[in-house]
Write an enzyme that holds these catalytic residues in place. Structure first.
Site, PDB file in Angstrom:
ATOM      1  N   HIS A  47       8.826   0.008   4.084  1.00  0.00           N
ATOM      2  CA  HIS A  47       8.231  -0.489   2.848  1.00  0.00           C
ATOM      3  C   HIS A  47       6.961   0.310   2.589  1.00  0.00           C
ATOM      4  O   HIS A  47       5.872  -0.086   2.996  1.00  0.00           O
ATOM      5  CB  HIS A  47       7.919  -1.986   2.967  1.00  0.00           C
ATOM      6  CG  HIS A  47       7.440  -2.614   1.696  1.00  0.00           C
ATOM      7  ND1 HIS A  47       7.610  -3.949   1.429  1.00  0.00           N
ATOM      8  CD2 HIS A  47       6.812  -2.095   0.614  1.00  0.00           C
ATOM      9  CE1 HIS A  47       7.097  -4.227   0.240  1.00  0.00           C
ATOM     10  NE2 HIS A  47       6.601  -3.108  -0.266  1.00  0.00           N
ATOM     11  N   GLU A  79      12.133  -0.497   0.777  1.00  0.00           N
ATOM     12  CA  GLU A  79      11.688  -1.650   0.010  1.00  0.00           C
ATOM     13  C   GLU A  79      10.448  -1.290  -0.792  1.00  0.00           C
ATOM     14  O   GLU A  79       9.645  -0.450  -0.368  1.00  0.00           O
ATOM     15  CB  GLU A  79      11.326  -2.809   0.938  1.00  0.00           C
ATOM     16  CG  GLU A  79      12.433  -3.287   1.843  1.00  0.00           C
ATOM     17  CD  GLU A  79      11.969  -4.391   2.767  1.00  0.00           C
ATOM     18  OE1 GLU A  79      10.739  -4.576   2.925  1.00  0.00           O
ATOM     19  OE2 GLU A  79      12.830  -5.079   3.336  1.00  0.00           O
ATOM     20  N   HIS A 201      12.089 -11.516   7.091  1.00  0.00           N
ATOM     21  CA  HIS A 201      10.743 -12.083   7.248  1.00  0.00           C
ATOM     22  C   HIS A 201      10.693 -13.190   8.289  1.00  0.00           C
ATOM     23  O   HIS A 201      11.380 -14.208   8.182  1.00  0.00           O
ATOM     24  CB  HIS A 201      10.127 -12.564   5.930  1.00  0.00           C
ATOM     25  CG  HIS A 201       9.404 -11.473   5.217  1.00  0.00           C
ATOM     26  ND1 HIS A 201       8.043 -11.306   5.272  1.00  0.00           N
ATOM     27  CD2 HIS A 201       9.864 -10.441   4.478  1.00  0.00           C
ATOM     28  CE1 HIS A 201       7.692 -10.239   4.580  1.00  0.00           C
ATOM     29  NE2 HIS A 201       8.781  -9.693   4.094  1.00  0.00           N
TER      30      HIS A 201
END
Length: 250
Positions: A47, A79, A201
């Site tokens: 990310h 991401e 997550h």
């Protein structure tokens, strides 16, 4: 569209953040990504944020080559928030999957899904650009049924359910059960809409098996923080093997 064997994608942001504490080239992000892939990880997730506080833009082509050289069906997942800078980055890199998140650039980590109704038009345009470039598109989603049909209508291939609230119930069994039931309802709605399901997550060796039992049609789990922490004890290869077993319910 059900997946009997969820695949693991190792998020290496935490490793990059540790490297960035000093102006030194270690821990070696490429080497640890290779170890993860050799140990059985299906892919690598990154990310890159505008401030480059963990993944640097220069890491993107390096890790893309690591995944491509490994072969064997390994996938590269990037991401990020769909700014023009981010879109240029992924259109240049051509990863296998792009996961779009509704982050403010100052956020410490992603903590909520898209409002699909409010962002329908802008997301539809971005999804079309990415799919024209040959990339699979996943949209970050809250674990709720609302709006998932819109995600499918605008062309997304997958949604990634934000599992942070589930991960936060580590010391509250009653709350954990409620979150599991919430995720199961959202998973059913996603499948009915024709979407494959990713999760990510605050997933751990302990909370993965009950989640997979309630959400059996997961295609991919992107795991970084806990896996990196466990790798301090188990080594990267050992942590990847342990999380791969947990994803199978073991």
């Amino acid at each position: 569209m059900s997946q009997n064997r969820p695949k693991l994608s190792v998020n290496v942001n935490a490793i990059a953040m540790l490297r960035n504490r000093r102006d030194l080239p270690w821990p070696d992000l490429a080497r640890l990504s290779r170890i993860a892939l050799e140990a059985g990880s299906h892919g690598i997730t990154i990310h890159p944020r505008p401030d480059q506080r963990h993944i640097r833009f220069s890491d993107v082509p390096v890790l893309g080559r690591v995944v491509a050289e490994h072969g064997r069906g390994a996938e590269f997942n990037i991401e990020g928030y769909p700014s023009e800078d981010f879109l240029k980055l992924v259109l240049d890199a051509r990863p296998d999957q792009v996961t779009l998140v509704p982050d403010d650039p100052t956020q410490a980590t992603s903590d909520h899904g898209w409002d699909f109704a409010a962002n329908r038009q802008s997301l539809a345009e971005v999804v079309a650009r990415l799919k024209d470039g040959g990339m699979r598109v996943s949209l970050f989603a809250d674990p709720a049924p609302n709006g998932l049909e819109i995600a499918a209508q605008i062309g997304a291939d997958r949604v990634e359910f934000y599992t942070g609230p589930y991960g936060a119930t580590h010391s509250d069994p009653a709350a954990r059960q409620l979150r599991l039931e919430e995720l199961a309802r959202a998973g059913k709605a996603a499948t009915e809409a024709g979407l494959a399901i990713n999760i990510g997550h605050d997933l751990t060796l302990e909370n993965l098996p009950p989640l997979i039992a309630h959400l059996p049609n997961v295609a991919e789990a992107s795991i970084g923080h806990a896996l990196t922490a466990d790798a301090l004890e188990l080594g990267m290869a050992g942590a990847v093997r342990a999380y791969s077993r947990a994803l199978q319910g073991g």
